[in-house]
Scaffold this active site. Structure first.
Site, PDB file in Angstrom:
ATOM      1  CB  ALA A  11     -23.974 112.281   8.102  1.00 43.29           C
ATOM      2  CG  ASN A 221     -16.835 107.575  27.069  1.00 40.86           C
ATOM      3  OD1 ASN A 221     -15.729 107.288  26.593  1.00 40.86           O
ATOM      4  ND2 ASN A 221     -17.862 107.882  26.315  1.00 40.86           N
ATOM      5  CB  CYS A 273     -18.137 111.257  24.881  1.00 42.75           C
ATOM      6  SG  CYS A 273     -18.671 110.921  23.208  1.00 42.75           S
ATOM      7  CG  PHE A 335     -12.854 118.324  22.523  1.00 37.49           C
ATOM      8  CD1 PHE A 335     -13.286 118.163  21.226  1.00 37.49           C
ATOM      9  CD2 PHE A 335     -12.520 117.194  23.254  1.00 37.49           C
ATOM     10  CE1 PHE A 335     -13.394 116.897  20.651  1.00 37.49           C
ATOM     11  CE2 PHE A 335     -12.624 115.915  22.703  1.00 37.49           C
ATOM     12  CZ  PHE A 335     -13.057 115.780  21.391  1.00 37.49           C
TER      13      PHE A 335
HETATM   14  C1  UDX Z   1     -22.796 110.399  18.272  1.00 36.66           C
HETATM   15  C2  UDX Z   1     -23.804 110.070  19.292  1.00 36.66           C
HETATM   16  O1  UDX Z   1     -24.919 109.703  18.844  1.00 36.66           O
HETATM   17  C3  UDX Z   1     -23.516 110.268  20.705  1.00 36.66           C
HETATM   18  O2  UDX Z   1     -24.466 109.695  21.537  1.00 36.66           O
HETATM   19  C4  UDX Z   1     -22.270 109.587  20.986  1.00 36.66           C
HETATM   20  O3  UDX Z   1     -21.921 109.839  22.309  1.00 36.66           O
HETATM   21  C5  UDX Z   1     -21.215 110.027  20.028  1.00 36.66           C
HETATM   22  O4  UDX Z   1     -21.664 109.774  18.699  1.00 36.66           O
HETATM   23  P1  UDX Z   1     -21.831 112.477  17.010  1.00 36.66           P
HETATM   24  O5  UDX Z   1     -21.683 111.608  15.821  1.00 36.66           O
HETATM   25  O6  UDX Z   1     -20.634 113.099  17.597  1.00 36.66           O
HETATM   26  O7  UDX Z   1     -22.569 111.724  18.190  1.00 36.66           O
HETATM   27  O8  UDX Z   1     -22.999 113.509  16.830  1.00 36.66           O
HETATM   28  P2  UDX Z   1     -23.216 114.589  15.719  1.00 36.66           P
HETATM   29  O9  UDX Z   1     -21.929 114.960  15.094  1.00 36.66           O
HETATM   30  O10 UDX Z   1     -24.094 115.615  16.342  1.00 36.66           O
HETATM   31  O11 UDX Z   1     -24.042 113.778  14.605  1.00 36.66           O
HETATM   32  C6  UDX Z   1     -25.331 113.354  14.732  1.00 36.66           C
HETATM   33  C7  UDX Z   1     -26.058 113.575  13.397  1.00 36.66           C
HETATM   34  O12 UDX Z   1     -27.355 113.000  13.476  1.00 36.66           O
HETATM   35  C8  UDX Z   1     -26.252 115.037  13.011  1.00 36.66           C
HETATM   36  O13 UDX Z   1     -25.653 115.277  11.754  1.00 36.66           O
HETATM   37  C9  UDX Z   1     -27.779 115.205  12.960  1.00 36.66           C
HETATM   38  O14 UDX Z   1     -28.205 116.078  11.930  1.00 36.66           O
HETATM   39  C10 UDX Z   1     -28.236 113.795  12.711  1.00 36.66           C
HETATM   40  N1  UDX Z   1     -29.625 113.551  13.126  1.00 36.66           N
HETATM   41  C11 UDX Z   1     -30.062 113.892  14.363  1.00 36.66           C
HETATM   42  C12 UDX Z   1     -30.507 112.931  12.246  1.00 36.66           C
HETATM   43  O15 UDX Z   1     -30.145 112.639  11.106  1.00 36.66           O
HETATM   44  N2  UDX Z   1     -31.773 112.660  12.660  1.00 36.66           N
HETATM   45  C13 UDX Z   1     -32.232 113.013  13.885  1.00 36.66           C
HETATM   46  O16 UDX Z   1     -33.405 112.755  14.213  1.00 36.66           O
HETATM   47  C14 UDX Z   1     -31.340 113.641  14.770  1.00 36.66           C
HETATM   48  C1  UDX Z   2     -13.553 109.920  24.216  1.00 43.22           C
HETATM   49  C2  UDX Z   2     -13.049 108.480  24.409  1.00 43.22           C
HETATM   50  O1  UDX Z   2     -11.622 108.476  24.452  1.00 43.22           O
HETATM   51  C3  UDX Z   2     -13.558 107.590  23.289  1.00 43.22           C
HETATM   52  O2  UDX Z   2     -13.174 106.241  23.515  1.00 43.22           O
HETATM   53  C4  UDX Z   2     -15.073 107.705  23.220  1.00 43.22           C
HETATM   54  O3  UDX Z   2     -15.564 106.930  22.148  1.00 43.22           O
HETATM   55  C5  UDX Z   2     -15.490 109.139  23.063  1.00 43.22           C
HETATM   56  O4  UDX Z   2     -14.955 109.937  24.112  1.00 43.22           O
HETATM   57  P1  UDX Z   2     -12.814 111.970  22.696  1.00 43.22           P
HETATM   58  O5  UDX Z   2     -13.725 112.770  23.565  1.00 43.22           O
HETATM   59  O6  UDX Z   2     -12.937 112.080  21.220  1.00 43.22           O
HETATM   60  O7  UDX Z   2     -12.954 110.419  23.028  1.00 43.22           O
HETATM   61  O8  UDX Z   2     -11.291 112.356  23.044  1.00 43.22           O
HETATM   62  P2  UDX Z   2     -10.263 111.973  24.205  1.00 43.22           P
HETATM   63  O9  UDX Z   2      -8.966 111.749  23.571  1.00 43.22           O
HETATM   64  O10 UDX Z   2     -10.759 110.903  25.076  1.00 43.22           O
HETATM   65  O11 UDX Z   2     -10.146 113.336  25.012  1.00 43.22           O
HETATM   66  C6  UDX Z   2     -11.214 113.853  25.790  1.00 43.22           C
HETATM   67  C7  UDX Z   2     -10.767 115.078  26.540  1.00 43.22           C
HETATM   68  O12 UDX Z   2      -9.847 114.737  27.567  1.00 43.22           O
HETATM   69  C8  UDX Z   2     -10.063 116.120  25.679  1.00 43.22           C
HETATM   70  O13 UDX Z   2     -10.478 117.416  26.049  1.00 43.22           O
HETATM   71  C9  UDX Z   2      -8.616 115.902  26.012  1.00 43.22           C
HETATM   72  O14 UDX Z   2      -7.825 117.036  25.802  1.00 43.22           O
HETATM   73  C10 UDX Z   2      -8.689 115.535  27.475  1.00 43.22           C
HETATM   74  N1  UDX Z   2      -7.537 114.759  27.964  1.00 43.22           N
HETATM   75  C11 UDX Z   2      -7.264 113.531  27.438  1.00 43.22           C
HETATM   76  C12 UDX Z   2      -6.736 115.256  28.997  1.00 43.22           C
HETATM   77  O15 UDX Z   2      -6.978 116.357  29.491  1.00 43.22           O
HETATM   78  N2  UDX Z   2      -5.683 114.499  29.448  1.00 43.22           N
HETATM   79  C13 UDX Z   2      -5.386 113.273  28.944  1.00 43.22           C
HETATM   80  O16 UDX Z   2      -4.423 112.647  29.403  1.00 43.22           O
HETATM   81  C14 UDX Z   2      -6.211 112.778  27.896  1.00 43.22           C
END
Ligand code: UDX
Ligand code: UDX
Length: 459
Positions: A11, A221, A273, A335
């Site tokens: 979640a 990415n 990511c 971030f």
């Molecule tokens: C997810 C990903 O899985 C990552 O690989 C991808 O790049 C971005 O999306 P995110 O949703 O951002 O990451 O992660 P996080 O907010 O940490 O949520 C993961 C959840 O999984 C946590 O709430 C954690 O408690 C849960 N979890 C983890 C389980 O329920 N079971 C497990 O065994 C491990």
């Molecule tokens: C990224 C990808 O965009 C998304 O498609 C993937 O599923 C997860 O990873 P996210 O990390 O949530 O998403 O945000 P993003 O908007 O991509 O920004 C990533 C980082 O790059 C941030 O720290 C942002 O500030 C930075 N950034 C982004 C820059 O410094 N310059 C830019 O022009 C754009």
């Protein structure tokens, strides 16, 4: 297969918003999001939707509309797996902190645990969907675990990477550039395509083989991060040549082959990511002996580290080579704007460098709690929790944060920073008062006319 019940394990930032939108657009499907973290599930179930564990514009409204109708949050993982025809794996896949591939490879232990859990509990056929970003060929491992249960259940494995960006997750989910589904079984692919088809036009739903789908997510990415490192590399050159990085970005972005997006020079990219996925790509390339490929992508990370480091080095050298005992105000800790997520935020690393020089740091971020700031610094293990607590204070407003500060560092591009009474901030700071704009969001002429010593990235 007709899907009436979906289970999503995890979640988090991906699982929560994605399932909320699937539930909203498919009122006849019951969606249950499960997680091992009880506190997180309790927060998702909080009557007051402003207390949801994740802040995303538009998310609270959708949760309010669907929760209790066809969207449920629970810790009863086995029950939800058993009941669902389709199970999304959306747990985190952090960079490994131990053993082989430490600091590079993705840690797949949670994904494997999910697969084992599904294998154990399933009594009926299931479609298992990889939602987490995974190394190419992970589906092979999941398949092998699932197919060796010996209980006669059929599993189809799909890869359906999520491309949403934080801060715009709901918009990205409602109107995706594309949805990618990789798999072997046409029936399974179409079952998932039907779910997205309730709001995404069919021509934006791409069907590929599993490995292309897994690798496309890492590649997307890597390309996005590469653009940021590219413009950041040029930003340093701009600072030495009187070129202006914003002007350069605009000029190149008007070339339709390059395009205008993702060309904002900054203190460096953060987020859960980019770094993780590129390290993973580098690790995979090296494991096949493809050193030229690995070195090429690794450079994107090295340049990003360099960008963060040179921001703090510049701040220190501008403040007469010492920040010891000086108050440095950091505006922004997340971030990027419009999120409370701080994973890999450049602010953490810049703060750490400044703390090594014995600075006192004052932090203000509209969505990040003091507890989170301390936890992020403690996680680095550079100094004790007591030291971090003494040297770093969080405030609830920018005026208190910057009072008596020697310098302000803008770390996140929150819109509200542009609306402040900068004269008032200037009046209460030590002189000369410096601003280091890590996001290029303030107007240089205006700041200089107030009296600030203003510098920004690439200008
Ligand atoms: C997810 C990903 O899985 C990552 O690989 C991808 O790049 C971005 O999306 P995110 O949703 O951002 O990451 O992660 P996080 O907010 O940490 O949520 C993961 C959840 O999984 C946590 O709430 C954690 O408690 C849960 N979890 C983890 C389980 O329920 N079971 C497990 O065994 C491990
Ligand atoms: C990224 C990808 O965009 C998304 O498609 C993937 O599923 C997860 O990873 P996210 O990390 O949530 O998403 O945000 P993003 O908007 O991509 O920004 C990533 C980082 O790059 C941030 O720290 C942002 O500030 C930075 N950034 C982004 C820059 O410094 N310059 C830019 O022009 C754009």
């Amino acid at each position: 297969m007709k899907i009436t019940k979906i289970c999503c394990i995890g979640a988090g930032y991906v699982g929560g918003p994605t399932m909320a939108v699937i539930a909203k657009k498919n009122p006849n499907i019951e969606v249950t999001i499960v997680d091992i973290n009880e506190e997180r599930i309790a927060a998702w179930n909080d009557k007051d939707v402003s207390k949801l564990p994740i802040y995303e514009p538009g998310l609270a409204e959708i949760v309010e509309e669907t929760r209790g109708k066809n969207l449920f949050f629970s810790t009863a993982i086995d029950e939800a797996i058993a009941a669902a025809e389709m199970i999304f794996i959306s747990v985190n896949t952090p960079t490994k902190t131990y053993g082989k591939g430490k600091g590079m490879a993705a840690d797949l232990k949670y994904v494997e645990l999910c697969a084992r859990n599904i294998a154990e509990v399933a009594k009926t056929d299931k479609i298992v969907v990889e939602k987490s970003t995974l190394p190419v060929r992970t589906a092979q491992a999941i398949k092998s675990i699932l197919h060796n249960t010996g209980n006669g259940v059929n599993f189809s494995i799909l890869s359906n990477p999520e491309f949403l960006a934080e801060g715009t997750a709901i918009q990205d989910l409602l109107n995706p550039d594309r949805v990618l589904i990789g798999g072997e079984s046409e029936d399974a692919i179409e079952s998932l395509a039907n779910i997205y088809g309730s709001w995404v036009p069919q021509d934006r739903i791409l069907r590929t083989n599993v490995w292309s789908s897994e690798l496309s997510k890492l590649t997307a990415n890597a390309f996005l991060a590469q653009r940021i490192s590219s413009i950041n590399a040029i930003s340093e050159l701009c600072e030495h040549t009187e070129a202006n990085v914003n002007e350069v970005a605009k000029a190149i972005g008007m070339d339709s082959r390059i395009g205008p997006k993702f060309l904002n020079a900054s203190i460096g990219f953060g987020g859960s990511c980019f770094q993780k996925d590129i390290l993973n790509l580098v690790y995979i390339a090296r494991s096949y002996g493809l050193n030229a490929v690995a070195d090429y992508w690794e450079q994107v990370i090295l340049l990003n580290d360099h960008q963060k480091r040179r921001f703090s080095d510049n701040l220190i050298s501008t403040l007469y080579n010492t920040v010891s005992g000086k108050k440095i105000a950091m505006l922004g800790w997340a971030f990027k704007k419009d999120t409370n997520d701080t994973r890999e935020s450049a602010a953490i690393y810049v703060a750490d460098h400044l703390l090594n020089e014995q600075a006192n740091i004052a932090v203000y971020d509209p969505k990040v709690t003091s507890k989170k700031v301390q936890a992020d610094l403690n996680y680095l293990n550079t100094r004790t929790a007591e030291e971090n607590n003494t040297l770093v204070k969080s405030y609830n407003d920018p005026y208190e944060t910057s009072k008596d500060a020697h310098a302000i560092a803008i770390m996140t591009e929150w819109d509200e920073f542009k609306t402040y009474d900068w004269q008032k901030i200037y009046d209460n700071m030590k002189k000369p008062a410096f601003i280091f704009d890590g996001r290029n969001i303030l107007d240089k002429t205006e700041m200089e006319s107030i009296g600030f010593e203003y510098s920004s990235i690439g200008k």
